[in-house]
Design an enzyme around this catalytic site. Structure first.
Site, PDB file in Angstrom:
ATOM      1  CD  GLU A   1      -3.863   5.880   3.547  1.00  0.00           C
ATOM      2  OE1 GLU A   1      -3.481   6.534   4.567  1.00  0.00           O
ATOM      3  OE2 GLU A   1      -3.215   4.885   3.626  1.00  0.00           O
TER       4      GLU A   1
ATOM      5  CD  GLU B   1      -2.646   1.156   2.697  1.00  0.00           C
ATOM      6  OE1 GLU B   1      -3.167   2.104   3.253  1.00  0.00           O
ATOM      7  OE2 GLU B   1      -3.053  -0.226   3.187  1.00  0.00           O
TER       8      GLU B   1
ATOM      9  CG  HIS C   1      -7.688   4.214   4.275  1.00  0.00           C
ATOM     10  ND1 HIS C   1      -7.795   5.566   5.097  1.00  0.00           N
ATOM     11  CD2 HIS C   1      -6.411   3.830   5.042  1.00  0.00           C
ATOM     12  CE1 HIS C   1      -6.993   5.874   5.847  1.00  0.00           C
ATOM     13  NE2 HIS C   1      -6.087   4.750   5.560  1.00  0.00           N
TER      14      HIS C   1
ATOM     15  CG  ASP D   1     -11.241   6.924   4.653  1.00  0.00           C
ATOM     16  OD1 ASP D   1     -12.428   7.117   5.044  1.00  0.00           O
ATOM     17  OD2 ASP D   1     -10.115   6.665   5.515  1.00  0.00           O
TER      18      ASP D   1
END
Length: 381
Positions: free
Chosen positions: A235, A209, A284, A257
Site C-alpha cells: 500500500e 499485511e 489496497h 493502491d
C-alpha cells in the site's frame, strides 16, 4: 476530442476526487489522494493539469509517461497519487467513448465476480466476534483486522499474546471455511514480526499485511523465509520498480493502491509483474467509490487476482460512506461476499455531481493520529 477542464473536490470523510471534462461532453472521474495530505495532492493535480488541458484524453499511455517522467524529480506518494487519479479519469473517458467497461479495454474479463472482504476492528475479542458475526450475516466470506495497536519495538509477551488472542477469536467466529487477513500496519519490527508470525500460523490467516515498514523492505527476504504465514505488502509502494524487491523477496500478495500507485495503467503492469513471481494481487482500497470502481475493473481483467479491499462500514467513514456520492449504488451491492461483474461503460459508476460539489464546499482536513509509547517517544500508527 480534447480535455477542456480539470477540477478537484475535497470531500468527506478524507477523499479527493477529480473530474476531467472534454469538448465532446464526455466526463471522467478519478480519485487522486494521499490520506491525510489531500490538499497537497490537490495542488499536484493542478500542476499536472497544465499539461493535460488541450490534450487528447485517449492517449492514456503517452500521458502516463509524461505525467510520471516529464519532471526531473519523479515518484513518491504525492505525485504518484495525483497521476493515479488522473489516469483513472482518462480510462473512464476511454470506456465511455468506446462504449465499453475498462476491463474490456484491458483485455476482457477473466472472472464473473470479484471476492471482497470487510473490515472489522480487532481491538477487543468480544467486540470482534460481534463485528464478524455481522459481516458473515451480510454474506462476506473474509474479513481483515488490525493485528495490534501501539506496539513496543520488541513486542512484550503480553502484546504478543494479545495479537494471538484476537486472531484466535476471529478464527473461532469465522470457522474454517472463511478467511481472516491480519494487518500489522508496519507497527512491528522484523524481530517482533518473526515471533508473532510463528504463533499465528496455527490460526491460518489468509495473509499478514505490512509485517514491517516499507523502508525496511530489505528485511523481507528473511521474514518470508522464516514465516509460515503468507506475507503481503504494497500500500506504500508506488511503482513496478518499488514492488520488484518485495516480489523478489517472495511476498505472496502484492497490494498496490489504485489511488497511489500510478492508477489503472501502472497497477495493471504491477499485476503482470507479480504474476511472474507467483504472487497474487489484492489491491489496497480503504478509500472512496472511484478508487474501488477502478480497483474492480483491474480485478476483472487480472488472472492472478486474489481479493479486494473495500470501505463500506470502515471506521474512517464517519461523515460519509462508500455510497454517499453515487447516483446509483447498484455497482457496490455485494452478493455472497462478491462484487458481480459490471459491464457499464468506463469505471461503471455514476457520481452524484451535485452531492460532490456540495461536499467540497464543506471539505475536510483529515489527519491520521500520532501515537506515542509509554515513555512519550513516537510510535508507528
Amino acid at each position: 476530442m480534447k480535455i477542456t477542464r480539470i477540477e478537484t473536490f475535497q470531500v468527506p470523510p478524507r477523499w479527493l476526487f477529480c473530474r476531467v471534462e472534454t469538448d465532446d461532453g464526455v466526463v471522467g472521474w478519478g480519485e487522486p489522494v494521499v490520506e491525510g495530505r489531500a490538499e497537497v495532492v490537490r495542488a499536484a493535480v493542478d500542476v499536472l493539469a497544465e499539461y493535460l488541458v488541450g490534450q487528447d484524453p485517449l492517449r492514456i499511455q503517452d500521458h502516463w509517461q509524461v505525467l510520471t517522467k516529464g519532471g526531473f524529480y519523479r515518484g513518491g506518494p504525492v505525485l504518484s497519487s495525483a497521476v493515479a487519479g488522473l489516469d483513472q479519469a482518462l480510462w473512464d473517458i476511454a470506456g465511455k467513448t468506446y462504449g465499453a467497461p475498462v476491463h474490456a479495454l484491458l483485455g476482457g474479463p477473466v472472472r464473473e465476480r470479484v471476492r471482497v472482504y470487510a473490515w472489522v476492528g480487532g481491538d477487543e475479542p468480544a467486540e470482534l466476534r460481534e463485528q464478524i458475526a455481522a459481516q458473515v450475516e451480510a454474506g462476506f466470506t473474509a474479513v481483515k483486522m488490525n493485528g495490534a495497536g501501539v506496539t513496543s519495538p520488541i513486542a512484550t509477551a503480553a502484546e504478543t499474546a494479545a495479537v494471538v488472542e484476537r486472531v484466535a477469536a476471529a478464527r473461532e467466529a469465522l470457522g474454517p471455511g472463511r478467511d481472516v487477513a491480519v494487518d500489522f500496519h508496519g507497527r512491528f519490527t522484523a524481530a517482533s514480526a518473526r515471533r508473532v508470525l510463528a504463533e499465528l500460523a496455527p490460526l491460518h490467516p489468509l495473509f499478514v499485511e505490512e509485517p514491517v515498514l516499507p523502508e525496511h523492505g530489505h528485511l523481507l527476504p528473511g521474514l518470508v523465509e522464516a514465516s509460515p504465514v503468507p506475507l503481503a505488502t504494497g500500500e506504500r509502494l508506488y511503482s513496478r520498480a518499488e514492488f520488484l524487491p518485495a516480489l523478489t523477496a517472495g511476498v505472496a500478495v502484492a497490494q498496490p493502491d489504485l489511488s497511489h500507485a500510478g492508477g489503472i495503467t501502472e497497477v495493471h503492469r504491477i499485476a503482470s509483474l507479480a504474476d511472474t513471481y507467483g504472487a497474487q494481487l489484492a489491491p489496497h482500497c480503504p478509500l472512496g467509490p472511484i478508487a474501488l470502481a477502478a480497483s474492480l475493473q483491474v480485478a476483472f481483467a487480472t488472472p492472478n487476482f486474489l481479493i479486494q479491499e473495500q470501505s463500506r462500514g470502515i471506521h474512517y467513514n464517519k461523515d460519509a460512506d462508500l455510497l454517499s456520492y453515487l447516483a446509483d449504488p447498484t455497482p457496490f451491492r455485494f452478493v455472497d461476499g462478491h462484487a458481480p461483474r459490471n459491464d457499464a461503460p468506463g469505471l461503471g459508476i455514476t457520481l452524484d455531481e451535485a452531492a460532490v460539489r456540495a461536499a467540497d464546499r464543506s471539505g475536510h482536513a483529515w489527519r491520521n493520529p500520532v501515537w506515542r509509547h509509554a515513555d512519550d517517544s513516537f510510535a508507528e500508527w
